[in-house]
Design a protein around this motif. Structure first.
Motif, mmCIF file in Angstrom:
data_model
loop_
_atom_site.group_PDB
_atom_site.id
_atom_site.type_symbol
_atom_site.label_atom_id
_atom_site.label_comp_id
_atom_site.label_asym_id
_atom_site.label_seq_id
_atom_site.Cartn_x
_atom_site.Cartn_y
_atom_site.Cartn_z
ATOM 1 N N GLY A 1 2.908 5.833 -3.301
ATOM 2 C CA GLY A 1 4.048 6.736 -3.426
ATOM 3 C C GLY A 1 4.557 7.256 -2.103
ATOM 4 N N GLY A 2 4.454 6.443 -1.054
ATOM 5 C CA GLY A 2 4.905 6.861 0.263
ATOM 6 C C GLY A 2 6.415 7.043 0.336
ATOM 7 N N SER A 3 6.853 7.754 1.353
ATOM 8 C CA SER A 3 8.277 8.041 1.524
ATOM 9 C C SER A 3 8.989 6.893 2.222
ATOM 10 C CB SER A 3 8.460 9.321 2.341
ATOM 11 O OG SER A 3 7.953 9.136 3.652
ATOM 12 N N TYR A 4 10.323 6.943 2.199
ATOM 13 C CA TYR A 4 11.114 5.933 2.900
ATOM 14 C C TYR A 4 10.882 6.015 4.414
ATOM 15 C CZ TYR A 4 13.747 4.936 -1.372
ATOM 16 O OH TYR A 4 14.102 4.554 -2.641
ATOM 17 N N ILE A 5 10.696 7.228 4.902
ATOM 18 C CA ILE A 5 10.452 7.401 6.343
ATOM 19 C C ILE A 5 9.134 6.739 6.730
ATOM 20 C CG2 ILE A 5 9.985 9.086 8.152
ATOM 21 C CD1 ILE A 5 11.870 11.001 6.764
ATOM 22 N N GLU A 6 8.120 6.944 5.917
ATOM 23 C CA GLU A 6 6.824 6.318 6.194
ATOM 24 C C GLU A 6 6.938 4.802 6.166
ATOM 25 O OE1 GLU A 6 2.213 6.342 4.479
ATOM 26 O OE2 GLU A 6 3.782 7.530 3.509
ATOM 27 N N GLY B 1 0.812 -1.211 0.000
ATOM 28 C CA GLY B 1 0.000 0.000 0.000
ATOM 29 C C GLY B 1 0.843 1.257 0.000
ATOM 30 N N ILE B 2 1.935 1.232 0.756
ATOM 31 C CA ILE B 2 2.816 2.405 0.812
ATOM 32 C C ILE B 2 3.517 2.617 -0.524
ATOM 33 C CG2 ILE B 2 4.856 3.387 1.926
ATOM 34 C CD1 ILE B 2 4.052 1.875 4.455
ATOM 35 N N SER C 1 6.320 2.492 9.518
ATOM 36 C CA SER C 1 5.253 1.494 9.487
ATOM 37 C C SER C 1 5.793 0.099 9.763
ATOM 38 C CB SER C 1 4.536 1.525 8.132
ATOM 39 O OG SER C 1 5.401 1.114 7.092
ATOM 40 N N GLN C 2 6.930 -0.223 9.180
ATOM 41 C CA GLN C 2 7.521 -1.542 9.401
ATOM 42 C C GLN C 2 8.002 -1.691 10.843
ATOM 43 O OE1 GLN C 2 7.414 -4.048 7.060
ATOM 44 N NE2 GLN C 2 6.167 -2.499 6.033
#
Length: 235
Positions: A63-68, A58-59, A72-73
Motif C-alpha cells: 500500500g505504498g504511496s505514489y511518491i514512494e 512490494g510497494i 524507488s523507481q
C-alpha cells in the motif's frame, strides 16, 4: 539495411531467451501479489526493468504511496541514464532525437552491454533489431507467467530466474577476453559490488544506489587507465 537489422536480431535473440525466463517469474509474482494478468503485462510492456518491476510489486502490495513508488523507481533505474550517456558516444550520426526517445525505452543492462561492446558505430536499424526480440520476449514471458505460472512447481519457477545471470555472463566474458579495458573495469566493478554488499559499513546502501556507485567508479577508473585510443587489444 536488412543485413544490419538481421545482425541486431541475431545479437538480441539470446537476450530474448533469457528475458522469457525472468519475466515469467515476474508474471508469477505479480499475479501472486494480487495483480491481474493484464495489469502484469501492461507493467512489463511499459517498464522493461526487472529490478524496478519486482520492487514495484512490494510497494503495491504494502500500500505504498505514489511518491514512494516514484522515488524507488528513480533510484533503481537511474543507472540507465548513465548507460544512455555512455552509449551516446557510440551512436551513428543517423541517430535522431526521435530515435533516441523511442529506442531509449528498450535500453536494458544486457542490451547496453551488447551495443557498447560493438566495434562499429550503433545505427538505429541495428539497435531496433537488437531490442525488438528482447522486448517481445519480456512481454510474452510475463504473459505466460501470469497465466500459466500457477501450474509449474515452485522450484522450477525459482530456477528460471537464474538464467538472466548466465546470459549476462555470456555477454560480458567474450568482451573481457578481447580487451584488457573491459576486463579491468569489470573486475573493478565486481570488487566494489562485493565490498558494498558484504561490508557492514555500507549495508544501508540500496541495491539501486550500489549499481550506480559501481558503474561510476569503475567507468571513471577505466577512462583514466584506458583513455580513448590507448587500449591494447589481445590478439
Amino acid at each position: 539495411m536488412k543485413a544490419i537489422f538481421k545482425t541486431g536480431i541475431i545479437d538480441g535473440l539470446p537476450i530474448a531467451v533469457g528475458y522469457l525466463a525472468v519475466s515469467f517469474s515476474f508474471g508469477i509474482a505479480a499475479v501472486a501479489a494480487g495483480l491481474s494478468p493484464v495489469e502484469a503485462i501492461i507493467i512489463s510492456m511499459t517498464n522493461l526493468t526487472s529490478a524496478g518491476q519486482f520492487a514495484s510489486i512490494g510497494i503495491i502490495t504494502s500500500g505504498g504511496s505514489y511518491i514512494e513508488m516514484a522515488l524507488s523507481q528513480f533510484v533503481i533505474n537511474l543507472r540507465y541514464a548513465l548507460m544512455g550517456i555512455s552509449l551516446s558516444q557510440k551512436l551513428d550520426k543517423s541517430f535522431t532525437r526521435l530515435h533516441a526517445l523511442l529506442l531509449g525505452h528498450a535500453l536494458t543492462d544486457e542490451i547496453f552491454a551488447v551495443a557498447a561492446s560493438r566495434s562499429k558505430k550503433v545505427r538505429p536499424v541495428y539497435f531496433f533489431g537488437l531490442a525488438v526480440l528482447p522486448y517481445i520476449g519480456w512481454s510474452l514471458g510475463t504473459a505466460a507467467g501470469a497465466v500459466f505460472g500457477a501450474l509449474l512447481p515452485d522450484k522450477l519457477c525459482s530456477a528460471l530466474s537464474v538464467s538472466i545471470y548466465g546470459m549476462f555472463i555470456a555477454i560480458i566474458v567474450p568482451a573481457m577476453k578481447k580487451s584488457r579495458a573491459y576486463l579491468t573495469v569489470t573486475m573493478l566493478a565486481v570488487a566494489i559490488s562485493c565490498c558494498l554488499h558484504y561490508v557492514k559499513l555500507f549495508e544501508s546502501i540500496s541495491s539501486g544506489f550500489a549499481i550506480i556507485i559501481c558503474a561510476v567508479i569503475a567507468s571513471a577508473a577505466g577512462a583514466l587507465i584506458f583513455p580513448e585510443g590507448g587500449e591494447e587489444q589481445d590478439e
